[in-house]
Enzyme design. Sequence first.
Site, PDB file in Angstrom:
ATOM      1  N   GLY A 199      31.906  45.476  36.922  1.00 11.90           N
ATOM      2  CA  GLY A 199      31.897  45.771  35.488  1.00 11.90           C
ATOM      3  C   GLY A 199      32.465  47.116  35.088  1.00 11.90           C
ATOM      4  O   GLY A 199      32.285  47.555  33.959  1.00 11.90           O
ATOM      5  N   CYS A 246      43.684  46.422  43.778  1.00 15.79           N
ATOM      6  CA  CYS A 246      43.591  47.674  44.542  1.00 15.79           C
ATOM      7  C   CYS A 246      44.241  47.433  45.903  1.00 15.79           C
ATOM      8  O   CYS A 246      43.671  47.730  46.944  1.00 15.79           O
ATOM      9  CB  CYS A 246      42.175  48.207  44.639  1.00 15.79           C
ATOM     10  SG  CYS A 246      40.959  47.002  45.094  1.00 15.79           S
ATOM     11  N   GLU A 281      32.439  36.089  35.560  1.00 15.72           N
ATOM     12  CA  GLU A 281      32.213  36.333  36.989  1.00 15.72           C
ATOM     13  C   GLU A 281      31.625  35.071  37.614  1.00 15.72           C
ATOM     14  O   GLU A 281      30.711  34.472  37.066  1.00 15.72           O
ATOM     15  CB  GLU A 281      31.264  37.537  37.168  1.00 15.72           C
ATOM     16  CG  GLU A 281      30.853  37.821  38.583  1.00 15.72           C
ATOM     17  CD  GLU A 281      32.027  38.006  39.552  1.00 15.72           C
ATOM     18  OE1 GLU A 281      32.933  38.804  39.273  1.00 15.72           O
ATOM     19  OE2 GLU A 281      32.026  37.300  40.590  1.00 15.72           O
ATOM     20  N   ASP A 287      41.844  41.302  37.187  1.00 17.71           N
ATOM     21  CA  ASP A 287      41.700  42.210  38.331  1.00 17.71           C
ATOM     22  C   ASP A 287      41.062  41.387  39.452  1.00 17.71           C
ATOM     23  O   ASP A 287      39.872  41.512  39.737  1.00 17.71           O
ATOM     24  CB  ASP A 287      40.782  43.370  37.882  1.00 17.71           C
ATOM     25  CG  ASP A 287      40.653  44.459  38.918  1.00 17.71           C
ATOM     26  OD1 ASP A 287      41.632  44.720  39.620  1.00 17.71           O
ATOM     27  OD2 ASP A 287      39.549  45.034  39.028  1.00 17.71           O
TER      28      ASP A 287
HETATM   29  C1  LIG Z   1      38.199  43.065  42.310  1.00 20.56           C
HETATM   30  S1  LIG Z   1      36.745  42.407  41.691  1.00 20.56           S
HETATM   31  C2  LIG Z   1      36.773  42.879  40.014  1.00 20.56           C
HETATM   32  C3  LIG Z   1      36.420  44.303  39.737  1.00 20.56           C
HETATM   33  C4  LIG Z   1      36.156  44.558  38.286  1.00 20.56           C
HETATM   34  N1  LIG Z   1      37.313  44.233  37.520  1.00 20.56           N
HETATM   35  C5  LIG Z   1      35.761  45.987  38.018  1.00 20.56           C
HETATM   36  O1  LIG Z   1      36.619  46.796  37.626  1.00 20.56           O
HETATM   37  O2  LIG Z   1      34.593  46.338  38.156  1.00 20.56           O
HETATM   38  C6  LIG Z   1      37.071  40.740  41.636  1.00 20.56           C
HETATM   39  C7  LIG Z   1      35.920  39.900  41.085  1.00 20.56           C
HETATM   40  O3  LIG Z   1      36.463  38.654  40.682  1.00 20.56           O
HETATM   41  C8  LIG Z   1      35.529  37.643  40.955  1.00 20.56           C
HETATM   42  N2  LIG Z   1      36.277  36.367  40.960  1.00 20.56           N
HETATM   43  C9  LIG Z   1      37.176  35.939  41.857  1.00 20.56           C
HETATM   44  N3  LIG Z   1      37.631  34.734  41.527  1.00 20.56           N
HETATM   45  C10 LIG Z   1      37.028  34.385  40.376  1.00 20.56           C
HETATM   46  C11 LIG Z   1      37.086  33.244  39.535  1.00 20.56           C
HETATM   47  N4  LIG Z   1      37.860  32.205  39.853  1.00 20.56           N
HETATM   48  N5  LIG Z   1      36.333  33.208  38.429  1.00 20.56           N
HETATM   49  C12 LIG Z   1      35.534  34.261  38.118  1.00 20.56           C
HETATM   50  N6  LIG Z   1      35.423  35.357  38.896  1.00 20.56           N
HETATM   51  C13 LIG Z   1      36.165  35.429  40.002  1.00 20.56           C
HETATM   52  C14 LIG Z   1      34.960  38.062  42.284  1.00 20.56           C
HETATM   53  O4  LIG Z   1      33.728  37.448  42.530  1.00 20.56           O
HETATM   54  C15 LIG Z   1      34.863  39.563  42.108  1.00 20.56           C
HETATM   55  O5  LIG Z   1      33.600  39.927  41.618  1.00 20.56           O
END
Ligand SMILES: C[S@@+](CC[C@H](N)C(=O)[O-])C[C@H]1O[C@@H](n2cnc3c(N)ncnc32)[C@H](O)[C@@H]1O
Length: 624
Positions: free
Chosen positions: A130, A244, A150, A194
Amino acid sequence: MLSRAFLNIEDKFEDKIGPRRPRYVRVNTLKLCIEEFISWFEYEGYEFVPCTIGTYNDYLSQVRNLTESQFLQDYHIKSIFVFHTDTKFYDHELYTNGRIFLQDKASALAVHLLAPEMGSTVLDMCAAPGMKTTQVAAHINNNGKIYACERDPERQNTLQNIIKLAGAHAELIAKDIFDIKKGMLDDVEYILLDPSCSGSGMDLYDYKQAGAEKLQKLTDLQEKLLRHATTNFPRVKRIVYSTCSLLPEENEKVVSNIMKAAKGKWQIQSVRELLNNQWNNFGSGEAHSIAARCLYAKPESDLTKGFFLAVMDRNPRDWSKCISMSSEKEKVETKKIMEITRQEKIAKRGKLKANNKQIEEVAKPDFQEEEETEAQNEGGEPVPTVNSEDEGHSKNVVAIDKKCRKQKRRTDGESQSLNNITDNLSGLLMEGEEIPKKKRKIDKLKQIEESEPNASHAEDISSNNITCGEEIPKKRRKIGKLKQIEESEPNASRGEDISSNNITCGEEIPKKRRKIDKLKQIEKSEPNASHGEDISSNNITCGEEIPKKRRKIDKLKQIEESEPNASQGEDILSNNIICGEEVPKKKKRKRHVDINEGAEATQIRSDSEFTKKKSKKMNIDGSE
Ligand SMILES: C[S@@+](CC[C@H](N)C(=O)[O-])C[C@H]1O[C@@H](n2cnc3c(N)ncnc32)[C@H](O)[C@@H]1O
């Protein structure tokens, strides 16, 4: 097979990345003013180093030379501050109560470049934990709508806690984003994507564990997600895709493939241009033609974690198709409203020219009325939109029409009054005479108006797709209010001070400001207690103690003069928040520096965890 770039990165960064990058802190402007943040850390014994007005490279030198007892404001994002790598924040009360977040500057650039407007609707497709969701909320000052999606249940909890801790208004969508089909979130205008990635830009990334198969799975998911973003949200204007990772396979290759499939419906914006040429690292153009328009943040040169981002805007021609989706009836009504308000405006202009006094009488009550409406919307209530249902429709149209006319009347009155004032002033000025404060301020406001057409006249508002009923941005309202003050208090120089301290209309004048004003009054009535000249003329000899009151005045004056950052555009947004909240009583704290601390700021704690003083480890920038 892993790419050559991948292997190069491993060689290059072996001993370069790690604990030597600075600490980045984002001030959560929903809970803490930037000014208060600076005062807080100054009180703790840190020295605030203002960012020199130079190039990005000048700023990087400042970061490299930062000592353990200093902190610096970021070059691009005014709510980000840079501390020495050894600074420890995990137990800091501003961190545990959600007033600051430990978020790398590179990751914060994604929201900075998404740049959603106040009142807009944003979808964070992969939101946990988040960091970016809460940054968006701060960016729009909780004025708009945020969907935070999420899929992972555990991470959904963390996300919910972080949203709560930040005081952000965001709706959690506890689903896989692929379950959100076309038609379910049609109001979304901005998308942050992201996705999960290899994390190859993170300090703790283990290159030995990465495999070609894993990378392929990730890139497939990333492409699918970006395709979903570009095809299922008909009103979306801008998407920022970020990772990242430093691997082109997860970055320009993904973006390039999707752009090819989109066949000209989307344009990649040049990040170099968006950042006014103040950035050094971009994608390599050889393999993918769009790469040079995308940003890379590199640990060794940008002193951030490794990061990639691309900004995609919907092609204007395609955007017009989205607008045409609104019903025929809506379009006819909108046209009518535009025509009525245009005619009213022309008539009003004539009137205003005839009698300048009338302007104030017409504009003032409208302004007050609008402020009342805004106050009602502050609780996160959505602004009513045009409803195509027959019964509700006409009522809404009338309400919107009224509001549009109000806005237009106000802006007409303002620009007319402003012109009159400037004309009068310029008529009175002799060549070589110093331009009075008020005149300089008016010029400044005019400059802002010219450089920000959206924030300006009614015509511009309509031509820039601000729909009737949408709120006029805060900065615009601030300009309006300042103009009113100017008109009603011609002799007062206070307007200037107010603007430089970024006070939004309706907001209370901060304590410090009031104190300065009071002291200025004392100064006037007791000239001996004031300026340097006065001291000498009143025979204060060297070595004699300068009276207390006098020292206080000087100090406050210094503060006033030395706060150039408080006038920057970004601060207008970020400083207009909660300045009503009291800054906790400050006692001299010892600085939180722990030279033995590890590499990355990766701790996130939920509300209850804070109280229990337990913590759970997770990468704050999201790599899982
Ligand atoms: C790199 S992290 C995001 C970091 C966030 N944007 C932040 O700045 O705090 C990626 C997130 O995307 C979620 N995710 C991956 N595929 C997804 C999907 N198909 N639908 C929803 N969430 C997804 C993962 O569970 C993970 O929590």
